[in-house]
Each structure stands twice: as structure tokens, then as C-alpha cells.
Design an enzyme around this catalytic site. Sequence first.
Site, PDB file in Angstrom:
ATOM      1  N   THR A  29       0.828  -0.916   0.161  1.00 64.26           N
ATOM      2  CA  THR A  29       0.011  -0.191  -0.128  1.00 64.26           C
ATOM      3  C   THR A  29       1.168   1.083  -0.103  1.00 64.26           C
ATOM      4  OG1 THR A  29      -1.738  -1.140   1.329  1.00 64.26           O
ATOM      5  CG2 THR A  29      -1.770   1.180   1.200  1.00 64.26           C
ATOM      6  N   LYS A 141       4.020  -8.441   3.954  1.00 64.06           N
ATOM      7  CA  LYS A 141       2.815  -8.225   3.755  1.00 64.06           C
ATOM      8  C   LYS A 141       2.064  -9.075   2.621  1.00 64.06           C
ATOM      9  CE  LYS A 141       1.271  -4.013   4.150  1.00 64.06           C
ATOM     10  NZ  LYS A 141       0.493  -2.609   4.059  1.00 64.06           N
ATOM     11  N   GLU A 174       2.430  -4.310  16.979  1.00 66.63           N
ATOM     12  CA  GLU A 174       2.124  -3.445  15.865  1.00 66.63           C
ATOM     13  C   GLU A 174       0.771  -2.845  16.419  1.00 66.63           C
ATOM     14  OE1 GLU A 174       2.353  -5.154  11.992  1.00 66.63           O
ATOM     15  OE2 GLU A 174       1.107  -6.592  12.585  1.00 66.63           O
TER      16      GLU A 174
END
Length: 279
Positions: A29, A141, A174
Site C-alpha cells: 500500500t 505483507k 504493532e
Amino acid sequence: MPEGVRWWPRAAVPACDRGWHYGDGLFETLAVCQGRPRLWEWHWERLALGCDRLGLPLPDRPRLERRLEALCHGQARAVLKLVWTAGCGGRGYGRGRDLVPRLRLALHPWPERLERASGQGLRVCLCRHRLPLHPPLAGIKHLNRLDQVLARREWDDPDIDEGLLADHEDQLVEATAANLFVVRAGGLLTPRLDRAGVAGVMRRLVLERLAPALGIQAAEVRLPLADLASAEGLFLTSSLLGIRPVAGIRELPAWSPGQNALSVISRLQDLLHEVLEDA
């Protein structure tokens, strides 16, 4: 297709795609600013790491970059999502011998919620869901985001901007869609991501360029969840958020950031702005 989203290619993803069936693929992203994908080189490096981990070939980089340039042209600010899957395969987990990966790009409008939170600190909650320890997938990811989906279901309060995630050993990892930093004694601590989590490009920028340029000590460590209560300050990073201070934690109503920590974060934000303006 969703309104306001530009897709490439425009054809629908076939039902046989392994990304759709098994999450067999990767994504990135990217923030698009003034017609260019920001921090593209580091996004590419993480994509390459993911391909190595999953045993996927890399996309044709020159062709991909031409397509990115065409999609981003004229965009003052937007969000670009890149999806790279293992393509179609037969039934079962085996990919077969004729692997033909599939690329999908989508250009989205810049999210209004990011602007809403731009002038103030973020409010976060502590998610009950725990991330599993899985070193082979840590840092990259990959397409399987079910842990994040489950964690995000835990709040619907519009005043909560993010949720913090720990692993099964109660070590902080996170946020659901961002990385976490703790300010302590004028330095920075961020969770090690060798067992779980995503190594964000903005996190890397803080560790490798911004903190050293300001003479701020930064380290990757194990961070117990219980340490949040004594943190002098917190901030989240992502390619879209940039650097955002945390103003409050729902489960710790007595906690608030200290002025010295806010000063450290402000210095990082100012330098980030300069770096991105020059990029």
C-alpha cells in the site's frame, strides 16, 4: 467496481486465483503524492523479500513501473494498492509447475479519516486478539490479514483510531495497520518483527534515516504489553499515516504523553516533512 477507484487491469480476477482461495500472494500500500508513489524503492525491496519467502517470481519491474507512472500521473494525493498473487492453479495447496503470477493495481482516493486525525494525536485501544508467532511470514505483507480483521472487529467507537496488537507472549508487535514506537528517555524503542508483524517502510525510514539524522537513539526490542503504562510517549507510523503521536489509550485512562516525548515526535515529524518534500 467501487466508485472513485481506478483498476488495472479492469478485467475481474478469475475465481481460480490462488490469492483469492488461499491468500497466496503479497500486497503493498503506497502513498501517492504529486503523481509519484512515495518510498517506492523500499516498497519494492519488501515485495522482493516477500517473493523470496513465498517462492514467487518478481514482477517485471520496468513494466510495473511504467504502469505505476501511468496510474499515478496527475494525482496530487491518492492511495495505490499493489497485489501480486500466485495466479491460477488447480484444486489443493500445491501450485503446480506452470506458475503464472497475477498483478493487480488499484488507485483509491485519499482517505478522509487520515485528514480528520491529522491535527491531533491518535486515540488507540488494546486489542484482546493475539498475533500468532510465525517467523517465516514475519515482516512481509502477505495477503492473509485475518488476524487484523478479527482485531479490527473489537471496536466501533469513531473516536478510536487504531488498535494495538500483542503476541501470545504479551509482547507488543504493532497496530492493526501501522507500526508502533515508544519514546523513552529521549530515545525510541520499537518492537522486533522477527516473529510476527509487518516491517513498514515508514518504520524503516524512522530507524534508518530520521532518528540517526537527529541524533536520537533507536532500537528494536521486545516490548512487554505491561510497559505501555510507563511509556513517556507513543507514536504510530505507516506509509499513509506518516508519523502520528498517540494522545490516549482507552484501557489506560490515566495515561498521557509527556511534553519531552511530544517534542521528540514533533522533531521527527518536521524532518519527515523535509525528507518527503525533497524525495
